[in-house]
Design an enzyme around this catalytic site. Structure first.
Site, PDB file in Angstrom:
ATOM      1  N   HIS A  77      35.602 -88.448 -30.897  1.00 43.58           N
ATOM      2  CA  HIS A  77      35.768 -88.544 -32.455  1.00 43.58           C
ATOM      3  C   HIS A  77      34.447 -88.685 -32.857  1.00 43.58           C
ATOM      4  CE1 HIS A  77      36.970 -88.724 -36.337  1.00 43.58           C
ATOM      5  NE2 HIS A  77      37.921 -88.344 -36.670  1.00 43.58           N
TER       6      HIS A  77
ATOM      7  N   ARG B 157      36.164 -85.316 -44.271  1.00 42.58           N
ATOM      8  CA  ARG B 157      36.154 -84.909 -44.424  1.00 42.58           C
ATOM      9  C   ARG B 157      36.816 -83.722 -44.499  1.00 42.58           C
ATOM     10  NH1 ARG B 157      35.649 -83.518 -38.763  1.00 42.58           N
ATOM     11  NH2 ARG B 157      36.610 -85.418 -38.493  1.00 42.58           N
TER      12      ARG B 157
END
Length: 739
Positions: free
Chosen positions: A417, A440
């Protein structure tokens, strides 16, 4: 009792009976002082319900005399039957209707599908139904929708249908692991009337599911406002899975997504009303709660539902218990487990637990860096990389599966990740907290040490990670990480508007010291240790890209763009680094969650769900698909496990809360008094204006006791709100009111 409506009816009935007893035994002159308005309402309701039942007596009496007289009569069948002073015939009770026949067949069909009756019993009952067997017809008319009572009353029709000869002691399934996959399978079995032994090697439930923060994906009807549709969801998942995509498993995942989320909402009681769009997704389809972290909310609610079956004996939960071996018969069928469990005296004891089905839900292996581990065997270059998975993620279930011949798939597919938080107070700790896609998705941007953006932040995990690793020349040449290299770090920066879109998460990360609130661009540049001119250039270019609707990396969705006057903007920034997060590989399964051997044949009695299984996600898992996989395949397995017939009245005899005419008034408690209870052995916390004693609960807290003990003797409302919804407090009785 699981149903809240049934709980209410039960309380109403008990209150009504209590009122009736008062009326019977108290002097009339004190009725007015003894009976509350609620008691009178409950009394009238109970009388009405009893009267409704009385109305059925005539029909049942007629049926009794009609049946018994018909069996014993020696006269012509045309002769009327005398019963109770009334001339009655079997036709006076409407047993010929198609609706009653349909109710009978439906009830028998459901019992058979759930494994509660065998084929012989099913055949006999269907035959009786089509022959309009009067007792079966009446039973179906009044109890066809209540399977428990229907099954319990069947022996009254035919003694050969008695089911009491079955042994209630052996469980229908053993479930290993208490993350979302294991708990989902368990709850589905319990709701069907099955019996489960649930085994967990740790001291608390939840596993890595408890840490999930971004949400759970599902293509549901309400998503249509965002243009989402099943084919789009499937295409996004296939694209992310790459060359390793296995279409049957992906189709099962996607096509069951709506029912999975609906089950979590309706059965488990989780709020999943907020929709978001994560990286790699073409539409908004990731569900999360309005308050609290999605993983913590789901795990708390589902473990509570499972534990509600403990008192009835339908589930036995074995914590601090490690499964050391699977038991199998000569034909290879798995029939039980050997475990090592801690006794009360602290010593280990070995036990054998038998069941016709074993479900592996033990998670992945991303945290096992020991010699000979799966990580070392399949991805040795990642051995020094930090991980978000708990230390318990050591591939135990994979080892158990392979010990009985299970096949493996995609074991080299370990997901890195792109964003794990670097704790400034402990930067070298190999365990990281995930900065989920949501950060994000709401508008967070990634900036490297040179002050530049370098990717589309909404790309897939594999894409963003690749862009991060590509800062290293060796990786650019080989596309393989050099284990001797330093793991790179980056800045994740959110504007005030972006942070508002993930407020609960931002508050949580601020409380943990992983995010920092920064006023103005100048202070942001100082925090990043970069020239103001460089940071200003990067952010202003991002503003221009947002206005144009596209940047150089193909980003076309721009949320939470900083305001024009950057000196007045409030930023939220933290340091992130790539982390081991998920294992796409694992045991080979089919669409029904059966574990397959190396020749793709089903291993009888062995099932798997969640991260322990492989092949569902291919090369790369989309954010939000992990919780979905756990729920979908946990449900599929839980619904397919055969349930042995047993006395359902024992299974569903859940305790009903006793009615209390009123709670004692809680005392007022000051902060000075709260502060006296500030230790691990005496832990009081103020939450939403009430004082709670969380001493005993701390060890059971799915996220660990530390986060509770750290708040001992303090007001923890802000920290609580960042992770949990207020409804969780319903299970806790406060010790006082905070003043």
């Amino acid at each position: 009792v699981q149903c809240q409506q049934c709980k209410l009816h039960g309380k109403m009935a008990m209150l009504g009976y209590g009122a009736a007893l008062k009326i019977l035994f108290l002097p009339e002159d004190i009725y007015a002082l003894s009976l509350s308005r609620n008691e009178i309402v409950a009394f009238l309701n109970t009388v009405a319900k009893m009267s409704e039942s009385v109305r059925e007596i005539r029909e049942l009496t007629q049926l009794y005399w009609s049946t018994h007289t018909r069996l014993e009569k020696t006269t012509s069948s045309d002769q009327p039957v005398l019963g109770g002073g009334n001339m009655v015939s079997s036709s006076s009770v409407d047993l010929e209707g198609v609706e009653i026949l349909d109710a009978a067949v439906e009830a028998v069909s459901k019992l058979a599908k759930q494994g509660l009756i065998n084929e012989s019993t099913e055949s006999k009952l269907i035959q009786k139904a089509f022959q309009r067997h009067p007792e079966l017809m009446v039973l179906s008319k009044h109890y066809g929708k209540n399977l428990r009572k229907f099954l319990n009353f069947l022996p009254s029709i035919d003694s050969e249908l008695i089911l009491g000869g079955f042994d209630d002691g052996e469980p229908d399934a053993i479930v290993i692991g208490t993350g979302l996959a294991g708990l989902t399978a368990t709850l589905n079995i319990l709701d069907r009337g099955g019996r489960v032994v649930l085994i967990e090697k740790e001291h608390r439930m939840g596993g890595n599911s408890n840490k999930a923060s971004s949400g759970i994906n599902a293509c549901c009807p309400q998503n249509s406002t965002y243009g989402d549709f099943l084919e789009s969801f499937k295409e996004d998942t296939i694209r992310s899975a790459g060359n390793s995509a296995k279409l049957p498993l992906i189709e099962t995942l996607v096509e069951n997504s709506e029912s999975a989320v609906r089950w979590l909402i309706e059965r488990v009681g989780v709020d999943l009303s907020v929709l978001a769009q994560l990286g790699g997704h073409g539409h908004k389809r990731t569900h999360r709660p309005r308050s609290g972290m999605v993983g913590a909310e789901i795990i708390y609610n589902i473990q509570r539902a499972v534990k509600s079956y403990e008192k009835s004996g339908m589930v036995k939960i074995m914590m601090d218990t490690r499964v050391t071996a699977l038991k199998k018969k000569n034909d290879g069928a798995v029939v039980g487990v050997e475990v090592v469990s801690k006794a009360e005296d602290g010593k280990n004891k070995t036990l054998t637990v038998m069941a016709p089905n074993v479900i592996l839900a033990t998670g992945g292996f991303a945290s096992d860096r020991s010699h000979g581990s799966y990580l070392e065997k399949y991805r040795p270059e990642l051995m020094k990389m930090p991980a978000t998975a708990g230390e318990f993620s050591t591939g135990d279930g994979i080892t158990l599966g392979t010990s009985v011949g299970a096949g493996l798939v995609d074991m080299e597919k370990v997901q890195v990740h792109p964003t794990g938080w670097v704790d400034p107070s402990d930067p070298t700790n190999p365990g990281k907290i995930l900065a989920g896609e949501l950060m994000r998705g709401v508008g967070g941007i990634l900036i490297n040490r040179d002050g530049n953006r370098f990717c589309n932040e909404l790309g897939t995990r594999a894409y963003v990670t690749d862009k991060m690793f590509s800062h290293d020349p060796h990786y650019i040449k080989t596309k393989k990480w050099n284990i001797t290299n330093e793991i790179p770090t980056f800045s994740l920066v959110l504007s005030a508007s972006a942070a508002e879109g993930a407020k609960k998460h931002v508050d949580h990360y601020l409380n943990k010291g992983l995010l920092k609130k920064i006023e103005g661009l100048e202070d942001l540049a100082k925090w990043m240790n970069l020239p103001l001119s460089k940071v200003k250039e990067t952010v202003e270019q991002y503003q221009r890209d947002a206005k144009d609707g596209r940047d150089q990396w193909g980003k076309t969705s721009f949320s939470g763009v900083p305001i024009d006057n950057l000196m007045d903007e409030t930023f939220f920034a933290g340091t992130v680094t790539p982390v081991l997060h998920y294992c796409m590989g694992g045991l080979t399964i089919n669409q029904e969650g059966n574990v397959l051997d190396e020749n793709q044949q089903v291993i009888s009695g062995l099932h798997a769900a969640g991260e322990v299984s492989g092949g569902v996600h291919g090369d790369n898992r989309l954010g939000g698909n992990s919780l979905l996989e756990c729920t979908v395949f946990g449900t599929i397995v839980g619904k397919r496990i055969p349930i042995r017939p047993r006395n359902l009245s024992l299974q569903l005899n859940q305790d009903v809360d006793e009615f209390s005419g009123g709670k004692a008034e809680l005392p007022n408690i000051t902060m000075a008094e709260v502060q006296q209870h500030n230790t691990e052995g005496d832990c009081w916390v103020v939450i939403h204006g009430m004082v709670y004693d969380l001493t005993e609960f701390a060890d059971e807290h799915p996220a660990g006791p530390e986060s509770i003990i750290d708040l001992a003797g303090q007001d923890g409302t802000e920290e609580f709100q960042a992770v949990h919804g207020e409804n969780i407090l319903e299970d806790f009785d406060p010790v006082g009111v905070f003043v």
